[in-house]
Design a protein around this motif. Sequence first.
Motif, PDB file in Angstrom:
ATOM      1  N   LEU A 158     -43.636  50.733  79.532  1.00  0.00           N
ATOM      2  CA  LEU A 158     -43.835  51.007  78.107  1.00  0.00           C
ATOM      3  C   LEU A 158     -44.991  50.163  77.589  1.00  0.00           C
ATOM      4  O   LEU A 158     -45.467  49.248  78.265  1.00  0.00           O
ATOM      5  N   ASN A 159     -45.415  50.449  76.355  1.00  0.00           N
ATOM      6  CA  ASN A 159     -46.439  49.654  75.699  1.00  0.00           C
ATOM      7  C   ASN A 159     -45.819  48.392  75.101  1.00  0.00           C
ATOM      8  O   ASN A 159     -44.778  48.447  74.448  1.00  0.00           O
ATOM      9  N   ALA A 160     -46.459  47.256  75.329  1.00  0.00           N
ATOM     10  CA  ALA A 160     -45.890  45.978  74.906  1.00  0.00           C
ATOM     11  C   ALA A 160     -45.773  45.866  73.391  1.00  0.00           C
ATOM     12  O   ALA A 160     -44.735  45.436  72.870  1.00  0.00           O
ATOM     13  N   SER A 161     -46.816  46.242  72.664  1.00  0.00           N
ATOM     14  CA  SER A 161     -46.761  46.084  71.205  1.00  0.00           C
ATOM     15  C   SER A 161     -45.756  47.043  70.586  1.00  0.00           C
ATOM     16  O   SER A 161     -45.064  46.693  69.622  1.00  0.00           O
ATOM     17  N   GLY A 162     -45.633  48.253  71.144  1.00  0.00           N
ATOM     18  CA  GLY A 162     -44.634  49.190  70.638  1.00  0.00           C
ATOM     19  C   GLY A 162     -43.225  48.673  70.859  1.00  0.00           C
ATOM     20  O   GLY A 162     -42.356  48.798  69.981  1.00  0.00           O
ATOM     21  N   LEU A 163     -42.991  48.079  72.018  1.00  0.00           N
ATOM     22  CA  LEU A 163     -41.677  47.510  72.300  1.00  0.00           C
ATOM     23  C   LEU A 163     -41.365  46.379  71.320  1.00  0.00           C
ATOM     24  O   LEU A 163     -40.239  46.260  70.827  1.00  0.00           O
ATOM     25  N   ALA A 164     -42.370  45.573  71.020  1.00  0.00           N
ATOM     26  CA  ALA A 164     -42.156  44.468  70.083  1.00  0.00           C
ATOM     27  C   ALA A 164     -41.814  44.981  68.692  1.00  0.00           C
ATOM     28  O   ALA A 164     -41.014  44.365  67.979  1.00  0.00           O
ATOM     29  N   ARG A 165     -42.395  46.125  68.292  1.00  0.00           N
ATOM     30  CA  ARG A 165     -42.150  46.649  66.950  1.00  0.00           C
ATOM     31  C   ARG A 165     -40.703  47.055  66.743  1.00  0.00           C
ATOM     32  O   ARG A 165     -40.220  47.077  65.608  1.00  0.00           O
ATOM     33  N   ILE A 166     -39.997  47.415  67.814  1.00  0.00           N
ATOM     34  CA  ILE A 166     -38.593  47.798  67.645  1.00  0.00           C
ATOM     35  C   ILE A 166     -37.655  46.645  67.982  1.00  0.00           C
ATOM     36  O   ILE A 166     -36.450  46.835  68.102  1.00  0.00           O
ATOM     37  N   GLY A 167     -38.207  45.453  68.157  1.00  0.00           N
ATOM     38  CA  GLY A 167     -37.367  44.279  68.361  1.00  0.00           C
ATOM     39  C   GLY A 167     -37.196  43.865  69.799  1.00  0.00           C
ATOM     40  O   GLY A 167     -36.371  42.994  70.102  1.00  0.00           O
ATOM     41  N   GLY A 168     -37.951  44.479  70.726  1.00  0.00           N
ATOM     42  CA  GLY A 168     -37.905  44.060  72.116  1.00  0.00           C
ATOM     43  C   GLY A 168     -36.929  44.850  72.960  1.00  0.00           C
ATOM     44  O   GLY A 168     -36.374  45.865  72.539  1.00  0.00           O
ATOM     45  N   ALA A 169     -36.697  44.362  74.173  1.00  0.00           N
ATOM     46  CA  ALA A 169     -35.906  45.075  75.170  1.00  0.00           C
ATOM     47  C   ALA A 169     -34.487  44.557  75.288  1.00  0.00           C
ATOM     48  O   ALA A 169     -33.780  44.886  76.241  1.00  0.00           O
ATOM     49  N   GLY A 170     -34.046  43.738  74.343  1.00  0.00           N
ATOM     50  CA  GLY A 170     -32.698  43.187  74.443  1.00  0.00           C
ATOM     51  C   GLY A 170     -32.603  42.177  75.573  1.00  0.00           C
ATOM     52  O   GLY A 170     -33.483  41.334  75.745  1.00  0.00           O
ATOM     53  N   ASP A 171     -31.536  42.289  76.372  1.00  0.00           N
ATOM     54  CA  ASP A 171     -31.322  41.330  77.455  1.00  0.00           C
ATOM     55  C   ASP A 171     -31.942  41.777  78.777  1.00  0.00           C
ATOM     56  O   ASP A 171     -31.764  41.110  79.791  1.00  0.00           O
ATOM     57  N   ARG A 172     -32.631  42.883  78.771  1.00  0.00           N
ATOM     58  CA  ARG A 172     -33.225  43.378  80.023  1.00  0.00           C
ATOM     59  C   ARG A 172     -34.407  42.507  80.435  1.00  0.00           C
ATOM     60  O   ARG A 172     -35.123  41.958  79.604  1.00  0.00           O
ATOM     61  N   ALA A 173     -34.660  42.453  81.740  1.00  0.00           N
ATOM     62  CA  ALA A 173     -35.829  41.742  82.254  1.00  0.00           C
ATOM     63  C   ALA A 173     -37.083  42.537  81.908  1.00  0.00           C
ATOM     64  O   ALA A 173     -37.095  43.767  81.967  1.00  0.00           O
ATOM     65  N   VAL A 174     -38.143  41.818  81.542  1.00  0.00           N
ATOM     66  CA  VAL A 174     -39.409  42.440  81.160  1.00  0.00           C
ATOM     67  C   VAL A 174     -40.538  41.769  81.922  1.00  0.00           C
ATOM     68  O   VAL A 174     -40.608  40.540  82.007  1.00  0.00           O
ATOM     69  N   GLN A 175     -41.436  42.577  82.495  1.00  0.00           N
ATOM     70  CA  GLN A 175     -42.602  42.067  83.198  1.00  0.00           C
ATOM     71  C   GLN A 175     -43.860  42.551  82.490  1.00  0.00           C
ATOM     72  O   GLN A 175     -44.100  43.751  82.374  1.00  0.00           O
ATOM     73  N   LEU A 176     -44.679  41.622  81.997  1.00  0.00           N
ATOM     74  CA  LEU A 176     -45.956  41.990  81.402  1.00  0.00           C
ATOM     75  C   LEU A 176     -46.945  42.327  82.508  1.00  0.00           C
ATOM     76  O   LEU A 176     -47.077  41.585  83.488  1.00  0.00           O
ATOM     77  N   LEU A 177     -47.642  43.450  82.362  1.00  0.00           N
ATOM     78  CA  LEU A 177     -48.602  43.908  83.362  1.00  0.00           C
ATOM     79  C   LEU A 177     -50.007  43.633  82.849  1.00  0.00           C
ATOM     80  O   LEU A 177     -50.393  44.146  81.795  1.00  0.00           O
TER      81      LEU A 177
END
Length: 337
Positions: free
Chosen positions: A196-215
């Motif tokens: 997914l797009n990082a800034s879009g994910l941030a706009r909805i409050g993030g991914a919760g408790d899931r692991a996230v890897q910035l590419l």
Amino acid sequence: MSAHPITQSGGRGLLDRYVDQVLPERKLRLATRTSPMARAQADHVARLLTAVLPDLTVDIVGIETSGDRWQGDLAQLGGKGAFLKEIDRALVTGMADAAVHCLKDVPGDIPLPPGLVFAAYLPRQDVRDVAVFRTGSPYHDLADLPPGTRVGTSSVRRKAQLLRWRPDLAIERIRGNVNSRLARLDSDGKVEALVLNASGLARIGGAGDRAVQLLDTDMMCPAIGAGVLAIQCSDRDTGIVELIRTLDDPDTRLHVTAERAMLRGLQGHCNSPIAGYCTTTADGQLSLIGMVFTREGGQFVYTHEWDTPGRARELGEYVAAVLNRKGAQDIIAGSPH
């Protein structure tokens, strides 16, 4: 479009008079798509506008587009323009005064309707993509996924670059707004991760408790206009244009001017895996990377060029020409519409 003269001179009285010409009741109707992310973006723009004019009331007008309703291949609806045409119609017919768009969703091969302009590009947010792993996944890095692991994305650009890096992965097409895709990530178990797009994910409050890897952008070159919110309105409504222009970020405008000139020069459609990213170097030059891929990532063309800030459009056109000389049009022609 340069920095706004009203903000430079502090001429609030002049801005008030401009706005009073078209918004005497100090109420602006701001159109947006109806997804949670789109609503969050519109709320953000509303706060920025009321910071400029505190007595302004901004009414959010939610519009469900044909692209939001359709769950099939977007190409069958004419591409990403399916997310815009109902909103464009609201602006043209006067049902809305302005609209907020993610610029990466605005097609480059289709001109704006006559009379509509992007009066402001907000300061660019994170352009990077992220891998979001399902809750409970033992993995935290795409490099660690076993061969054949399924990874979901709605983007042909992401698919091409993932397969260029990891041709042994199985890339699954997953559409829908980000919230619904995250819910499906956990509920249906079909994929191990989403990109997914990082800034879009941030706009909805993030991914919760899931692991996230910035590419990083070397691994995943961004979409044209990634991380940029654009505010659109009619050029006839001078007061609204002047108000919105107070939010315009000159550096972002330069960067997206170059990127979108490249996109227009390539004449790519929604199924064309095209990536491009413009930045300003430490010595003040514009730097533009352009890439075009086959859908499976096996072939690609690449160039990286520089020019002065006053030649953003020319830089984009030049990068498109270089890519076309390297075979970009043959690659794009092989991508089904």
